[in-house]
Design a protein around this motif. Structure first.
Motif, PDB file in Angstrom:
ATOM      1  N   UNK A   1       0.821  -1.205   0.000  1.00 44.64           N
ATOM      2  CA  UNK A   1       0.000   0.000   0.000  1.00 44.64           C
ATOM      3  C   UNK A   1       0.858   1.260   0.000  1.00 44.64           C
ATOM      4  N   UNK A   2       1.965   1.229   0.728  1.00 44.43           N
ATOM      5  CA  UNK A   2       2.903   2.358   0.733  1.00 44.43           C
ATOM      6  C   UNK A   2       3.474   2.574  -0.661  1.00 44.43           C
ATOM      7  N   UNK A   3       3.917   1.515  -1.278  1.00 42.44           N
ATOM      8  CA  UNK A   3       4.517   1.632  -2.610  1.00 42.44           C
ATOM      9  C   UNK A   3       3.529   2.185  -3.616  1.00 42.44           C
ATOM     10  N   UNK A   4       2.292   1.721  -3.543  1.00 45.35           N
ATOM     11  CA  UNK A   4       1.267   2.213  -4.472  1.00 45.35           C
ATOM     12  C   UNK A   4       0.941   3.678  -4.210  1.00 45.35           C
ATOM     13  N   UNK A   5       0.808   4.049  -2.938  1.00 50.20           N
ATOM     14  CA  UNK A   5       0.498   5.446  -2.610  1.00 50.20           C
ATOM     15  C   UNK A   5       1.610   6.376  -3.049  1.00 50.20           C
ATOM     16  N   UNK A   6       2.843   5.940  -2.922  1.00 47.20           N
ATOM     17  CA  UNK A   6       3.978   6.770  -3.360  1.00 47.20           C
ATOM     18  C   UNK A   6       3.982   6.902  -4.885  1.00 47.20           C
ATOM     19  N   UNK A   7       3.704   5.794  -5.559  1.00 48.33           N
ATOM     20  CA  UNK A   7       3.766   5.781  -7.024  1.00 48.33           C
ATOM     21  C   UNK A   7       2.755   6.735  -7.638  1.00 48.33           C
ATOM     22  N   UNK A   8       1.548   6.790  -7.057  1.00 45.32           N
ATOM     23  CA  UNK A   8       0.486   7.580  -7.664  1.00 45.32           C
ATOM     24  C   UNK A   8       0.276   8.927  -6.972  1.00 45.32           C
ATOM     25  N   UNK A   9       1.085   9.228  -5.951  1.00 43.29           N
ATOM     26  CA  UNK A   9       0.935  10.496  -5.250  1.00 43.29           C
ATOM     27  C   UNK A   9       1.823  11.592  -5.833  1.00 43.29           C
ATOM     28  N   UNK A  10       1.387  12.827  -5.630  1.00 39.36           N
ATOM     29  CA  UNK A  10       2.210  13.976  -6.031  1.00 39.36           C
ATOM     30  C   UNK A  10       1.909  15.151  -5.097  1.00 39.36           C
ATOM     31  N   UNK A  11       2.941  15.814  -4.589  1.00 36.24           N
ATOM     32  CA  UNK A  11       4.360  15.520  -4.758  1.00 36.24           C
ATOM     33  C   UNK A  11       4.734  14.191  -4.107  1.00 36.24           C
ATOM     34  N   UNK A  12       5.836  13.640  -4.560  1.00 37.03           N
ATOM     35  CA  UNK A  12       6.255  12.345  -4.043  1.00 37.03           C
ATOM     36  C   UNK A  12       6.566  12.464  -2.552  1.00 37.03           C
ATOM     37  N   UNK A  13       5.969  11.623  -1.719  1.00 38.00           N
ATOM     38  CA  UNK A  13       6.239  11.675  -0.288  1.00 38.00           C
ATOM     39  C   UNK A  13       7.717  11.451   0.024  1.00 38.00           C
ATOM     40  N   UNK A  14       8.232  12.213   0.985  1.00 35.46           N
ATOM     41  CA  UNK A  14       9.639  12.124   1.390  1.00 35.46           C
ATOM     42  C   UNK A  14       9.834  11.194   2.584  1.00 35.46           C
ATOM     43  N   UNK A  15       8.752  10.924   3.306  1.00 33.70           N
ATOM     44  CA  UNK A  15       8.842  10.168   4.560  1.00 33.70           C
ATOM     45  C   UNK A  15       7.752   9.103   4.587  1.00 33.70           C
ATOM     46  N   UNK A  16       8.093   7.924   5.083  1.00 32.16           N
ATOM     47  CA  UNK A  16       7.121   6.866   5.352  1.00 32.16           C
ATOM     48  C   UNK A  16       7.198   6.539   6.841  1.00 32.16           C
ATOM     49  N   UNK A  17       6.041   6.595   7.496  1.00 34.08           N
ATOM     50  CA  UNK A  17       5.952   6.276   8.919  1.00 34.08           C
ATOM     51  C   UNK A  17       5.379   4.874   9.074  1.00 34.08           C
ATOM     52  N   UNK A  18       5.968   4.090   9.945  1.00 33.38           N
ATOM     53  CA  UNK A  18       5.441   2.772  10.260  1.00 33.38           C
ATOM     54  C   UNK A  18       5.677   2.514  11.741  1.00 33.38           C
ATOM     55  N   UNK A  19       4.922   1.576  12.290  1.00 31.18           N
ATOM     56  CA  UNK A  19       5.015   1.294  13.722  1.00 31.18           C
ATOM     57  C   UNK A  19       4.485  -0.106  13.988  1.00 31.18           C
ATOM     58  N   UNK A  20       5.386  -1.038  14.245  1.00 32.79           N
ATOM     59  CA  UNK A  20       5.003  -2.423  14.521  1.00 32.79           C
ATOM     60  C   UNK A  20       5.801  -2.955  15.712  1.00 32.79           C
ATOM     61  N   UNK A  21       5.146  -3.618  16.650  1.00 30.64           N
ATOM     62  CA  UNK A  21       3.710  -3.871  16.794  1.00 30.64           C
ATOM     63  C   UNK A  21       2.914  -2.569  16.809  1.00 30.64           C
ATOM     64  N   UNK A  22       1.725  -2.635  16.201  1.00 29.47           N
ATOM     65  CA  UNK A  22       1.009  -1.433  15.824  1.00 29.47           C
ATOM     66  C   UNK A  22      -0.089  -1.053  16.815  1.00 29.47           C
ATOM     67  N   UNK A  23      -0.064   0.191  17.207  1.00 34.82           N
ATOM     68  CA  UNK A  23      -1.146   0.805  17.985  1.00 34.82           C
ATOM     69  C   UNK A  23      -1.994   1.616  17.015  1.00 34.82           C
ATOM     70  N   UNK A  24      -3.296   1.316  16.858  1.00 31.98           N
ATOM     71  CA  UNK A  24      -4.126   0.528  17.762  1.00 31.98           C
ATOM     72  C   UNK A  24      -4.415  -0.914  17.342  1.00 31.98           C
TER      73      UNK A  24
END
Length: 397
Positions: free
Chosen positions: A159-182
């Motif tokens: 999902x991150x890869x797809x969102x970056x590919x079709x987004x503009x401007x291209x996102x500079x940062x990806x946030x992730x958090x695992x184990x994930x809250x909530x």
């Protein structure tokens, strides 16, 4: 007066339920609070003893360093080597922060500016959404994805890869958090490696909030993103003592990883603060070096509480997946009440059951079919909450 930096913030939905809880308690009702994720377990005795000792030394009353004292950074490096096989330079790849929330917020300031974009999980811990916003950037929410039988999610990377590919401007940062809250979802080292390989080709910074690194059950071993090959080129990680060592109010966390990002945050923090009170840093150093078994002891307590909640809800007619990480349970609103949104359902639980939970919509729109239970009461109180839910939600029976 106009406060433009915060005027776009919605009402903090958790305060709605908290207000109802306070009213009910003032009326003499015994509300079991499983809402706000505020750890109730005491900090290690050694931390308290060392804090008192260090606080009696007047030399520790002066300004400290915003980077964190050297021995504390060395202790974090030793923890990463011991726990994950990751070797960090304490001088260039570790910085102490005043809790992970402060560290994340200021990190967004150095990574993003107006016109930039970040990809964040949905649903999400609120600061992951609003941290980029405070930096003037756009936070684009990416679905975490369904969990497999092991509690892992694989779709988030795609999902991150797809969102970056079709987004503009291209996102500079990806946030992730695992184990994930909530959602309590976990991930695999293989999926993190895919994300690292992808980010290296696109000059994207990966920010992994590792707040629940040690709060895991049933043999789960959550990977650090820094275990991935090449992670030092693109990734940083936030490690906190809040949950692992039951030191929430102490506000001790760390940003580790890519040395350029660590240096950038160090530079910003040198203008903003003088670090955590030095006796706290000294106490945290001792705990990291000497209380190596404490996180597993804390995790065992949360596992027992998790079991009490899942089993109690099942007896009440509310089946939920068994979490394998974090100090939470993510529960879909049961079918007989599915027409209610999460705020209304959470209100119902306070008013009819004397149980407080967090509305899922507080973690983003994708959470509105859920509520979150925090494992912040002992097993007896959790069992009591389950009995009250069974009595107060007759449609479940």
């Amino acid at each position: 007066m106009e406060f433009r930096r915060i005027q776009g913030l919605p009402p903090y939905v958790f305060t709605i339920i908290d207000g109802l809880k306070v009213q009910a308690r003032r009326a003499g009702r015994d509300v079991v609070d499983l809402g706000f994720g505020n750890p109730d377990l005491p900090s290690p005795d050694k931390a308290v003893e060392k804090l008192c000792e260090a606080a009696h030394n007047a030399r520790n009353h002066r300004y400290s360093s915003s980077r964190g004292i050297p021995k504390l950074r060395e202790a974090v490096s030793a923890l990463y080597a011991r726990r994950f096989g990751v070797h960090l330079d304490p001088d260039t790849e570790v910085i102490s922060t005043i809790g992970a929330k402060e560290g994340f917020s200021h990190l967004m300031w150095v990574l993003l500016q107006p016109g930039d974009a970040a990809l964040v999980p949905s649903p999400s811990y609120p600061i992951h959404i609003w941290g980029p916003y405070f930096a003037g950037a756009d936070a684009r929410q990416v679905p975490v994805g369904p969990k497999d039988a092991e509690g892992n999610v694989h779709d988030y990377v795609d999902n991150v890869m797809e969102a970056w590919e079709y987004g503009w401007p291209k996102p500079r940062v990806v946030v992730l958090s695992f184990p994930h809250n909530p959602t309590t979802a976990t991930t695999t080292l293989a999926d993190l490696q895919r994300l690292v390989d992808w980010a290296r080709e696109r000059d994207v910074v990966l920010v992994h909030d590792f707040a629940y690194a040690d709060t895991v059950f049933d043999g789960v071993e959550p990977p650090s993103i820094l275990q991935c090959e090449g992670a030092e080129d693109v990734a940083v990680e936030l490690y906190s003592m809040t949950k692992s060592y039951s030191m929430a109010g102490w506000r001790v966390a760390f940003l580790v990883g890519n040395r350029e990002v660590v240096a950038a945050l160090t530079k910003l923090k040198s203008y903003l603060d003088y670090g955590t009170f030095q006796p706290i840093q000294i106490a945290a150093t001792v705990v990291l070096n000497e209380e190596v078994d404490h996180p597993s002891q804390v995790s065992a307590v949360y596992r027992s509480r998790r079991d009490a909640l899942v089993e109690g809800l099942a007896r009440a007619g509310w089946e939920i997946p068994t979490p394998r990480g974090t100090m939470f349970a993510w529960a879909r609103i049961p079918e007989p009440y599915a027409e209610l949104r999460s705020i209304d359902f959470a209100k119902l639980l306070v008013e009819d059951c004397d149980v407080a939970v967090s509305p899922g919509v507080g973690f983003g729109p994708q959470g509105d079919d859920y509520v979150r239970f925090a494992l912040i009461e002992n097993e007896q109180r959790i069992a009591q909450a389950a009995r009250q839910l069974r009595r107060g939600l007759p449609k479940l029976g």
